[in-house]
Design a protein around this motif. Structure first.
Motif, short mmCIF file in Angstrom:
data_model
loop_
_atom_site.label_atom_id
_atom_site.label_comp_id
_atom_site.label_asym_id
_atom_site.label_seq_id
_atom_site.Cartn_x
_atom_site.Cartn_y
_atom_site.Cartn_z
N UNK A 70 0.86 -1.19 0.00
CA UNK A 70 0.00 0.00 0.00
C UNK A 70 0.90 1.23 0.00
N UNK A 71 1.17 1.78 -1.20
CA UNK A 71 2.13 2.89 -1.31
C UNK A 71 1.74 4.12 -0.50
N UNK A 72 0.43 4.40 -0.39
CA UNK A 72 0.03 5.61 0.33
C UNK A 72 0.43 5.54 1.80
N UNK A 73 0.54 4.33 2.35
CA UNK A 73 0.91 4.18 3.76
C UNK A 73 2.35 3.69 3.92
N UNK A 74 3.00 3.42 2.78
CA UNK A 74 4.36 2.87 2.80
C UNK A 74 4.44 1.62 3.67
N UNK A 75 3.51 0.71 3.40
CA UNK A 75 3.50 -0.56 4.13
C UNK A 75 3.25 -1.72 3.18
N UNK A 76 3.71 -2.89 3.63
CA UNK A 76 3.33 -4.15 3.02
C UNK A 76 2.40 -4.82 4.02
N UNK A 77 1.31 -5.38 3.51
CA UNK A 77 0.27 -5.94 4.37
C UNK A 77 0.13 -7.44 4.11
N UNK A 78 0.01 -8.21 5.18
CA UNK A 78 -0.40 -9.61 5.08
C UNK A 78 -1.79 -9.71 5.68
N UNK A 79 -2.72 -10.30 4.93
CA UNK A 79 -4.10 -10.45 5.40
C UNK A 79 -4.29 -11.85 5.97
#
Ligand code: CO
Length: 141
Positions: free
Chosen positions: A40-49
């Motif tokens: 998620x570039x807007x939050x500068x994060x990689x997410x695992x669901x």
């Protein structure tokens, strides 16, 4: 009508230094099913669901030193970062909350994970909790 009435938890987000290492607990020891990953570039994060019933659990790993998650990890270490509630109309919800004296972070909703529009409420006027509002826009579940 209260725009956040009937709100449901969309996800609980946990800040981690490394998704890969964290899965050693969440997936391998606790048994949570991993249903996807997303940057998620807007939050500068990689997410695992992780599939955890109706509401998901999300592991958030910073992708840059100036990511909000990097700052949170530096200040508080790993742990619960925010709780996200789903709303039907995020623009209206933010207008009404601002009118009620609740501080909103940023001026307008931004693109979040899974094609959602998201905005954060400041913990200072939200019971000490970082709250995210998310509006589904018909993207993938
Ligand atoms: Co979130």
């Amino acid at each position: 009508m209260n725009p956040v009435a009937g709100l449901t938890i969309d996800h609980v987000a946990i800040a981690v230094h490394s998704i890969e290492e964290s899965l050693g607990f969440w997936r391998d020891q606790l048994g949570a099913e991993v249903i996807g990953f997303e940057d998620v570039p807007t939050q500068k994060v990689r997410v695992a669901f992780l599939r955890t019933g109706e509401a998901k659990t999300e592991l958030l790993e910073p992708t840059a030193d100036d990511s909000p998650i990097a700052r949170s990890l530096a200040k508080r270490g790993p742990g619960i970062h925010h709780i996200a509630y789903r709303v039907a109309d995020i623009d209206r919800a933010l207008d009404d909350l601002r009118a009620a004296g609740v501080r909103v972070i940023g001026d307008a909703p931004v693109p979040g994970s899974r094609g959602m529009r998201v905005a954060f409420l400041h913990p200072g006027t939200a019971g000490g909790v970082l709250i995210e509002l998310v509006e589904k826009t018909g993207g993938p579940e």
